[in-house]
Design an enzyme around this catalytic site. Structure first.
Site, mmCIF file in Angstrom:
data_model
loop_
_atom_site.group_PDB
_atom_site.id
_atom_site.type_symbol
_atom_site.label_atom_id
_atom_site.label_comp_id
_atom_site.label_asym_id
_atom_site.label_seq_id
_atom_site.Cartn_x
_atom_site.Cartn_y
_atom_site.Cartn_z
ATOM 1 N N CYS A 17 0.774 -1.360 -0.165
ATOM 2 C CA CYS A 17 -0.089 -0.119 -0.005
ATOM 3 C C CYS A 17 0.897 1.319 0.016
ATOM 4 O O CYS A 17 2.241 1.299 -0.106
ATOM 5 C CB CYS A 17 -0.961 0.242 1.065
ATOM 6 S SG CYS A 17 -0.011 0.232 2.710
ATOM 7 N N CYS A 20 3.393 1.510 2.917
ATOM 8 C CA CYS A 20 4.608 1.001 2.602
ATOM 9 C C CYS A 20 5.602 1.622 1.966
ATOM 10 O O CYS A 20 6.753 2.061 2.068
ATOM 11 C CB CYS A 20 4.179 -0.471 1.908
ATOM 12 S SG CYS A 20 3.403 -1.602 2.782
ATOM 13 N N ASP A 442 8.431 29.203 -31.424
ATOM 14 C CA ASP A 442 9.403 29.788 -32.439
ATOM 15 C C ASP A 442 9.383 29.572 -33.868
ATOM 16 O O ASP A 442 8.897 28.342 -34.171
ATOM 17 C CB ASP A 442 10.730 29.340 -32.083
ATOM 18 C CG ASP A 442 11.928 29.579 -32.913
ATOM 19 O OD1 ASP A 442 12.379 30.775 -32.822
ATOM 20 O OD2 ASP A 442 12.744 29.136 -33.342
ATOM 21 N N ASP A 642 13.221 24.003 -31.492
ATOM 22 C CA ASP A 642 13.704 23.135 -32.033
ATOM 23 C C ASP A 642 15.322 23.289 -32.066
ATOM 24 O O ASP A 642 16.137 22.291 -32.437
ATOM 25 C CB ASP A 642 13.432 22.549 -33.384
ATOM 26 C CG ASP A 642 13.919 23.375 -34.451
ATOM 27 O OD1 ASP A 642 14.013 24.818 -34.117
ATOM 28 O OD2 ASP A 642 13.986 23.059 -35.501
ATOM 29 N N ASP A 646 17.245 27.619 -28.961
ATOM 30 C CA ASP A 646 15.881 27.642 -28.096
ATOM 31 C C ASP A 646 16.030 26.904 -26.721
ATOM 32 O O ASP A 646 15.072 27.432 -26.203
ATOM 33 C CB ASP A 646 14.879 26.701 -29.026
ATOM 34 C CG ASP A 646 14.484 27.461 -30.528
ATOM 35 O OD1 ASP A 646 14.347 28.633 -30.327
ATOM 36 O OD2 ASP A 646 14.160 26.520 -31.112
#
Length: 757
Positions: A17, A20, A442, A642, A646
């Site tokens: 559970c 634990c 961008d 990308d 950036d």
């Protein structure tokens, strides 16, 4: 030099559970040198950041053992797929064992229940020897308790030795109390009768509770395996063998584990690509859907990269191996998804805090319930009523649903994201994406393709367009300039025949010159033609102005000293960009564009995309500043980019999304990586995030409301008003149902499908 911190992932055994998981986390956190710990109950993993100079994997394992749990050993050098297969094998064995325990419990409970019902029929009671019946029930209950329910008691005892309490503590104390009371009523019934009490037995309660809880565990374990179905599907995609070309030219099938760097591998139509590499010979169309989510095959030729587990569709080719094992794209995706599934979302913190104190609190409530019923109930019924309600409180209060609410949804959604080409780095990124209200794009490489392409080919007067294209391409094939490459791509797409060119020379900053079919050819900007004494007609001048007004780069073409045509070149917008931006706006998000272009070009692209706000002439160093500017307005910003320049902006944003065609630096800085260079992936990521967080909130609501209402009812709150008491058996059924309902709700995310353009 040894790194400042290292990360170790431990496969934990014995957790039942969320309490634990909290115990394991606490023990690991107290270990010297440990910087950060995340224990995931759903995946049964602990992710630990530690200082190697102060801690080792062995000390981390000792900390887990000290907390009363085990660590599944990992063989050194095993891949993620092999490790997962071994864990799955062990879980399959545990599942079979659990089903056997449940089978024994349910068969005996089915027998015990009707025998216990005889006590409700006075006519039958007169014919039945009650002491003998009680001993029969005792004999039938013993296998349920000590075989089917043994692990509840051993786990509870183990937790007790480590001064902790977990779900098994509640079950063991509850069923153990009912059994011991029944045992006493069976062995010494006179003791009860002398005190005016009926020697009632609750063997049916003990057996049925264990059977119902085991049923819940069987359903839970089965559902848990389904939450990682996408991960297993990814791992199962890996090719098992590869056809390697030996130095003597012989082709040999070898296991994938034996493939080495720089091996040449043959791939035939319909076969999987064995590992990552670069095509050395041949061409084909390759289905990369498992990486990108894109259904259309990608054309591949010599020099193009190929990735392991993708499917070759048409042609045959040979490729040189560049990556093997854990370095392949598939292995990296599996590792990223694994890490995401083991991470913790901020929304989970409340559930974790509650789970940490939940079991001790429930035990206190159960004891108070027993005391109150023992004091207030009628003398002849006080002990049975106190016992029944004590057991009901313990059984219904299992915190499993709280522990499963968040991680199960995260497991399903991160796997589903990978299936659609959206790689989510961690659960925090998923939650941040849900909170986004502004998307900053961008322009170059995201809205546009990020590379120049020919948009207009304009012959002058009566020039033959096809013949002129051949002449232009002959010159540009000699050049390495990006604009020249765009012209060559255009010519190849038009299937223009190739002509030889001689005397090629590049004129820096202006263009190029060569001789084709005995004629001098110039291609470049207007300054080149002016310097070479070539004049433009009024018609060409007007057409050039028109292209320039459209923010296109114009290449002028002259043959034998005469201006004969124009070429318009621009960074073209992706076909899917406008539709994806429209979908983002439909989701209630403001879309803002950022570009280094002049305001005129920026305005044109923004208008074409339906974007009303944009930043123009932004230098690479100023991109992160624009993110801060939007954040200063109180916005939660998702940055999509990308390139290397950036990366600072991706890191500054509340959530960064890196396009798959971008650089490793950008992808490292981003919280989400889109395997396809397509803005549709941004829409998919936002939609998946919203659906996931909505599911988590539903799960947490169900878990909290269940325990909030269930415990008072089990304690007997409704009895003074309506005469209603909750049977411990109903409590066990409700407890099992709560965990299964949370898991089932999370599994609905498996049906997620992104909206297509």
């Amino acid at each position: 030099m040894e790194p400042a911190t290292k990360t170790e992932t431990l496969d934990i055994e014995g957790m039942t559970c969320a309490s634990c998981a909290a115990s394991v986390e606490k023990s690991l956190t107290r270990t010297p040198g440990v910087q950060r710990v995340v224990v995931n109950f759903a995946t049964e993993k602990a992710t630990v950041d530690y200082v190697p100079a102060q801690a080792t994997p062995a000390t981390l394992k000792d900390a887990v053992v000290k907390a009363g749990y085990g660590v599944l050993e990992r063989a050194p050098g095993t891949s993620a797929a092999e490790r997962s297969a071994e864990i799955d094998r062990q879980k399959a064995l545990a599942y079979q064992k659990l089903k056997r325990r449940f089978g024994v419990a349910v068969v005996l409970a089915v027998i015990i229940m009707p025998l216990s019902m005889l006590m409700l029929w006075p006519a039958l009671m007169e014919r039945v020897n009650m002491p003998i019946l009680n001993y029969v029930l005792l004999a039938l209950t013993l296998p349920v308790l000590f075989y089917s329910g043994r692990e509840f008691f051993s786990s509870a005892w183990n937790s007790f030795k480590h001064r902790a309490a977990n779900m098994d503590t509640l079950i063991a104390v509850g069923t153990g109390a009912a059994f011991l009371y029944s045992l006493a009523a069976t062995v010494v019934p006179d003791w009860f009768m002398r005190r005016g009490l009926m020697p009632e037995v609750y063997y049916d309660t003990t057996a049925t509770i264990i059977a119902l809880i085991l049923l819940g565990k069987v359903l839970e374990l089965r559902a848990k395996t389904q939450t990682s179905a996408a991960m297993k599907a990814l791992m199962g995609l890996q090719a098992k063998t590869a056809r390697v070309v030996r130095p003597d030219g012989q082709e040999v099938d070898v296991p994938i584990e034996q493939v080495q760097l720089d091996d040449i591998i043959v791939v035939r139509p319909g076969e999987k690509v064995a590992t990552d590499g670069v095509i050395a010979e041949g061409h084909s169309a390759v289905d990369e859907a498992m990486l990108t989510g894109e259904s259309l095959p990608v054309e591949k030729k010599e020099g193009d990269p190929v990735f392991g587990a993708t499917l070759n569709k048409t042609g045959s080719f040979r490729f040189r191996v560049t990556k093997v094992g854990a370095d392949t794209m598939l292995s990296q995706i599996v590792k990223l998804v694994e890490d995401a599934q083991g991470s913790r979302a901020p929304i989970q913190r409340l559930a974790d805090k509650v789970s940490a104190i939940f079991v001790p609190t429930v035990i206190v409530i159960a004891i108070l319930t027993f005391v109150l019923w023992f004091d207030l109930a009628p003398l002849e019924a006080r002990l049975p009523l106190a016992l029944v309600n004590f057991v009901a409180v313990l059984i219904i209060a299992c915190p499993c649903a709280l522990g499963l609410a968040t991680p199960t949804a995260i497991m399903v959604s991160t796997g589903k994201g990978a299936e659609h080409g959206v790689l989510i780095r961690n659960a925090e990124a998923l939650e941040k994406a849900y909170q986004v209200d502004t998307v900053l794009l961008d322009k170059t490489g995201t809205i546009t393709r990020g590379e120049p392409a020919v948009t207009d080919f304009v012959p002058a007067g009566r020039q033959d367009a096809a013949q002129l294209l051949q002449i232009v391409a002959a010159v540009e094939r000699q050049s390495e300039h990006p604009l020249a490459e765009a012209v060559v791509r255009y010519a190849d797409a038009q299937n223009a025949p190739q002509l030889p060119a001689t005397g090629f020379r590049a004129v820096e900053g202006k263009g190029a010159a060569a001789t084709v079919a005995g004629q001098a050819v110039l291609i470049g900007n207007r300054r080149l033609l002016t310097e070479e004494g070539v004049s433009l007609s009024a018609e060409l001048t007007a057409q050039a102005e028109q292209l320039l007004n459209q923010a296109k780069t114009v290449l002028y073409v002259a043959v034998a000293g005469q201006a004969v045509g124009l070429i318009g070149v621009a960074d073209t917008v992706r076909e899917t960009s406008a539709a994806a931006i429209k979908q983002l706006q439909a989701l209630g998000l403001e879309v803002v564009m950022m570009t280094g272009d002049n305001p005129q070009t920026a305005a044109q692209v923004a208008g074409q995309m339906g974007i009303t706000r944009y930043f123009a002439e932004v230098l690479p160093s100023g991109k992160a500043g624009k993110v801060k500017e939007l954040q200063a307005e109180g916005r939660t910003v998702a940055m999509v980019g990308d390139g290397i320049n950036d990366a600072p902006a991706l890191a500054q944003a509340d959530i960064g999304l890196a396009m798959g065609g971008g650089t490793d630096v950008a992808m490292e800085a981003a919280g989400i990586t889109l395997m396809r260079s397509d803005l549709q992936g941004v829409v998919t990521a936002i939609e998946l995030s919203r659906q996931t967080i909505r599911t988590i909130k539903q799960n947490l609501f169900f878990a909290f409301i269940y325990n909030t209402l269930g415990i008072p009812i089990a304690a007997g709150l409704l009895y003074p008003f309506f005469g209603i008491l909750l049977s411990p058996m109903l409590a066990a059924g409700a407890m099992a149902l709560s965990s299964v309902s949370v898991l089932t709700n999370s599994l609905r995310l498996r049906g997620f499908s992104p909206v297509k353009n």
